[in-house]
Scaffold this active site. Structure first.
Site, PDB file in Angstrom:
ATOM      1  N   ILE A   1      -9.996  91.815 -43.376  1.00  0.00           N
ATOM      2  CA  ILE A   1      -9.803  92.729 -44.514  1.00  0.00           C
ATOM      3  C   ILE A   1      -8.585  92.333 -45.354  1.00  0.00           C
ATOM      4  O   ILE A   1      -8.566  92.537 -46.573  1.00  0.00           O
ATOM      5  CB  ILE A   1      -9.723  94.213 -44.046  1.00  0.00           C
ATOM      6  CG1 ILE A   1      -9.994  95.142 -45.210  1.00  0.00           C
ATOM      7  CG2 ILE A   1      -8.398  94.537 -43.387  1.00  0.00           C
ATOM      8  CD1 ILE A   1     -11.371  95.041 -45.790  1.00  0.00           C
TER       9      ILE A   1
ATOM     10  N   ARG B   1      -0.395  85.903 -35.708  1.00  0.00           N
ATOM     11  CA  ARG B   1      -0.002  85.151 -34.507  1.00  0.00           C
ATOM     12  C   ARG B   1      -0.711  83.806 -34.460  1.00  0.00           C
ATOM     13  O   ARG B   1      -0.245  82.877 -33.840  1.00  0.00           O
ATOM     14  CB  ARG B   1      -0.332  85.976 -33.250  1.00  0.00           C
ATOM     15  CG  ARG B   1       0.453  87.278 -33.164  1.00  0.00           C
ATOM     16  CD  ARG B   1      -0.171  88.229 -32.199  1.00  0.00           C
ATOM     17  NE  ARG B   1      -1.597  88.363 -32.485  1.00  0.00           N
ATOM     18  CZ  ARG B   1      -2.476  88.928 -31.685  1.00  0.00           C
ATOM     19  NH1 ARG B   1      -2.087  89.427 -30.539  1.00  0.00           N
ATOM     20  NH2 ARG B   1      -3.738  89.005 -32.021  1.00  0.00           N
TER      21      ARG B   1
ATOM     22  N   LYS C   1      -7.128 101.773 -42.383  1.00  0.00           N
ATOM     23  CA  LYS C   1      -7.792 102.794 -41.576  1.00  0.00           C
ATOM     24  C   LYS C   1      -8.278 102.181 -40.269  1.00  0.00           C
ATOM     25  O   LYS C   1      -8.572 100.983 -40.270  1.00  0.00           O
ATOM     26  CB  LYS C   1      -8.949 103.461 -42.315  1.00  0.00           C
ATOM     27  CG  LYS C   1      -9.974 102.524 -42.943  1.00  0.00           C
ATOM     28  CD  LYS C   1     -10.966 101.737 -42.166  1.00  0.00           C
ATOM     29  CE  LYS C   1     -11.703 102.238 -41.002  1.00  0.00           C
ATOM     30  NZ  LYS C   1     -12.749 101.214 -40.559  1.00  0.00           N
TER      31      LYS C   1
ATOM     32  N   ASP D   1     -15.235 102.880 -35.649  1.00  0.00           N
ATOM     33  CA  ASP D   1     -14.457 102.082 -36.612  1.00  0.00           C
ATOM     34  C   ASP D   1     -15.135 102.145 -37.994  1.00  0.00           C
ATOM     35  O   ASP D   1     -14.477 102.493 -38.980  1.00  0.00           O
ATOM     36  CB  ASP D   1     -14.276 100.636 -36.136  1.00  0.00           C
ATOM     37  CG  ASP D   1     -13.505  99.818 -37.160  1.00  0.00           C
ATOM     38  OD1 ASP D   1     -12.286 100.030 -37.282  1.00  0.00           O
ATOM     39  OD2 ASP D   1     -14.121  99.000 -37.872  1.00  0.00           O
TER      40      ASP D   1
HETATM   41  P1  NAP Z   1      -9.467  91.302 -37.857  1.00  0.00           P
HETATM   42  O1  NAP Z   1     -10.248  90.384 -38.728  1.00  0.00           O
HETATM   43  O2  NAP Z   1      -9.617  91.220 -36.387  1.00  0.00           O
HETATM   44  O3  NAP Z   1      -7.946  91.167 -38.295  1.00  0.00           O
HETATM   45  C1  NAP Z   1      -6.894  91.841 -37.653  1.00  0.00           C
HETATM   46  C2  NAP Z   1      -5.725  90.891 -37.601  1.00  0.00           C
HETATM   47  O4  NAP Z   1      -4.650  91.542 -36.897  1.00  0.00           O
HETATM   48  C3  NAP Z   1      -6.104  89.652 -36.836  1.00  0.00           C
HETATM   49  O5  NAP Z   1      -6.356  88.595 -37.712  1.00  0.00           O
HETATM   50  C4  NAP Z   1      -4.922  89.382 -35.933  1.00  0.00           C
HETATM   51  O6  NAP Z   1      -4.263  88.242 -36.427  1.00  0.00           O
HETATM   52  C5  NAP Z   1      -4.006  90.590 -36.050  1.00  0.00           C
HETATM   53  N1  NAP Z   1      -3.818  91.145 -34.711  1.00  0.00           N
HETATM   54  C6  NAP Z   1      -4.768  91.371 -33.775  1.00  0.00           C
HETATM   55  N2  NAP Z   1      -4.222  91.898 -32.661  1.00  0.00           N
HETATM   56  C7  NAP Z   1      -2.899  91.973 -32.917  1.00  0.00           C
HETATM   57  C8  NAP Z   1      -1.803  92.400 -32.144  1.00  0.00           C
HETATM   58  N3  NAP Z   1      -1.974  92.829 -30.882  1.00  0.00           N
HETATM   59  N4  NAP Z   1      -0.575  92.362 -32.694  1.00  0.00           N
HETATM   60  C9  NAP Z   1      -0.391  91.922 -33.963  1.00  0.00           C
HETATM   61  N5  NAP Z   1      -1.398  91.472 -34.746  1.00  0.00           N
HETATM   62  C10 NAP Z   1      -2.647  91.517 -34.225  1.00  0.00           C
HETATM   63  O7  NAP Z   1      -9.777  92.809 -38.234  1.00  0.00           O
HETATM   64  P2  NAP Z   1     -10.171  93.401 -39.653  1.00  0.00           P
HETATM   65  O8  NAP Z   1     -11.652  93.469 -39.756  1.00  0.00           O
HETATM   66  O9  NAP Z   1      -9.415  92.749 -40.728  1.00  0.00           O
HETATM   67  O10 NAP Z   1      -9.701  94.906 -39.436  1.00  0.00           O
HETATM   68  C11 NAP Z   1      -8.339  95.253 -39.425  1.00  0.00           C
HETATM   69  C12 NAP Z   1      -8.240  96.721 -39.782  1.00  0.00           C
HETATM   70  O11 NAP Z   1      -8.808  96.895 -41.087  1.00  0.00           O
HETATM   71  C13 NAP Z   1      -9.031  97.637 -38.831  1.00  0.00           C
HETATM   72  O12 NAP Z   1      -8.334  98.822 -38.617  1.00  0.00           O
HETATM   73  C14 NAP Z   1     -10.326  97.910 -39.595  1.00  0.00           C
HETATM   74  O13 NAP Z   1     -10.879  99.152 -39.277  1.00  0.00           O
HETATM   75  C15 NAP Z   1      -9.825  97.885 -41.026  1.00  0.00           C
HETATM   76  N6  NAP Z   1     -10.877  97.549 -42.003  1.00  0.00           N
HETATM   77  C16 NAP Z   1     -11.706  96.482 -41.809  1.00  0.00           C
HETATM   78  C17 NAP Z   1     -12.728  96.233 -42.723  1.00  0.00           C
HETATM   79  C18 NAP Z   1     -13.661  95.059 -42.600  1.00  0.00           C
HETATM   80  O14 NAP Z   1     -14.644  94.972 -43.352  1.00  0.00           O
HETATM   81  N7  NAP Z   1     -13.413  94.096 -41.715  1.00  0.00           N
HETATM   82  C19 NAP Z   1     -12.912  97.072 -43.821  1.00  0.00           C
HETATM   83  C20 NAP Z   1     -12.015  98.098 -44.022  1.00  0.00           C
HETATM   84  C21 NAP Z   1     -11.015  98.340 -43.104  1.00  0.00           C
HETATM   85  P3  NAP Z   1      -3.625  87.194 -35.383  1.00  0.00           P
HETATM   86  O15 NAP Z   1      -4.496  87.174 -34.162  1.00  0.00           O
HETATM   87  O16 NAP Z   1      -3.596  85.929 -36.140  1.00  0.00           O
HETATM   88  O17 NAP Z   1      -2.255  87.767 -35.131  1.00  0.00           O
END
Ligand code: NAP
Length: 311
Positions: A14, A37, A91, A169
């Protein structure tokens, strides 16, 4: 006026898809750093391994957008608020109501902005629905939020861990819209949570919401086992006979079967416009209603075990 210097913490899907272009599109914001990370980030922008390194190394930061999974957001947000930074939270804002209330107290004490964003609420069609429903009594309402977890969350393991929310989620987006448009309080009356035998969070949920402003219970279905496209719809009929249908996760509105044109900036551009306004006004916006509905579903929910889920 000096631009607001902002960093993105947790550079994942996101952050790249929405936060980077929306920050770039706002004249008052300047993206100056990211953290990941695994070393992911935006081209040409300095990257750091984690938020502690970011706080040590980058001077003159004004704000952060925290886009990590929700389970680690509280500690990061606390450190950032204590470093004097305004915080935008993706969120869901955290994994418990208590931790967000604590963050709100810290922000208030330091006169900083804490913004719990709910991107689905930022659709003009959702605002239009809220206006049409204000003061109405609801005859019936139904929420259907079905998608394919393999398509929308490929390889994401955190969604299956405790505090990962599972199907809530995406489902919490529906609850965020419902909380905004419904003309009265909403409660969880009943919930069934379907857990894969090998996972810690539900893959589907069936709920009934209730309200003194509705004639009957409101059925809610969240399902991640839906491989035939997406269904992100909320259908409502008022006692006065008006029929509203929100489609595409709040992106489109139909009234009495006819499309209703709505115009706006788009979800994330709206969120960043509001964030800058809140910072200028030294205010926070903390909306806990969607997280409370979600928490109550977990508190009240009956657990059903279903077949194991493998990615
Ligand atoms: P994601 O692709 O898994 O990205 C989350 C990032 O956070 C990862 O790239 C990771 O980067 C980092 N991370 C993971 N665990 C961590 C930890 N323990 N400590 C510090 N950094 C950490 O997830 P995402 O889909 O972007 O979603 C993230 C948030 O946005 C969620 O709450 C989700 O509900 C919300 N969201 C997502 C979407 C969507 O379409 N994907 C839409 C709206 C909102 P590293 O591993 O490189 O550190």
């Amino acid at each position: 006026m000096r631009p607001l210097r902002i960093a993105i913490i947790g550079f994942g899907k996101i952050a790249g898809d929405q936060h980077v272009p929306s920050i770039a599109g706002h004249e008052r914001l300047e993206l100056v750093a990211t953290t990941s990370r695994q070393g992911k980030g935006a081209q040409g922008i300095p990257g750091f391994a984690d938020h502690r390194e970011l706080l040590r190394e980058v001077s003159d930061l004004d704000a952060v957008a925290i886009c990590t999974p929700p389970s680690v957001r509280y500690d990061i947000a606390r450190d950032c608020l204590e470093a004097g930074l305004h915080c935008l939270l993706e969120k869901p804002p955290g994994v418990t109501l208590g931790e967000i209330e604590e963050l709100a107290c810290i922000a208030e004490g330091r006169q900083l902005t804490l913004f719990t964003t709910w991107h689905a609420q930022a659709n003009p069609a959702v605002d239009a629905a809220a206006e049409l429903l204000a003061g109405q009594r609801i005859a019936c309402m139904e929420i259907n939020w079905r998608e394919d977890v393999r398509k929308w969350h490929p390889g994401q393991q955190w969604i299956w861990e405790p505090g990962g929310f599972g199907v809530f989620d995406p489902g919490i987006n529906a609850l965020s819209i419902a909380a905004k448009i419904f003309p009265g309080p909403l409660f969880v009356r009943e919930a069934e949570l379907l857990f894969p035998a090998n996972r810690q969070t539900p893959i589907a949920a069936n709920m009934r919401l209730a309200s003194p402003s509705a004639n009957g219970d409101i059925p809610v279905v969240f399902d991640w086992r839906h491989s035939a496209g997406e269904a992100w719809t909320i259908e409502i009929e008022t006692e006065a006979g008006m029929r509203l249908k929100l489609l595409d996760g709040g992106g489109r509105l139909e009234v009495d079967g006819q499309p209703r044109a709505t115009e706006g900036l788009g979800e994330y551009a709206t969120l960043y416009r509001d964030f800058v306004d809140l910072i200028d006004e030294r205010r926070s916006l903390v909306d806990l209603r969607p997280l409370r509905l979600c928490a109550d579903a977990f508190l009240l929910g009956r657990r059903t075990i279903v077949e194991p889920f493998e990615d």
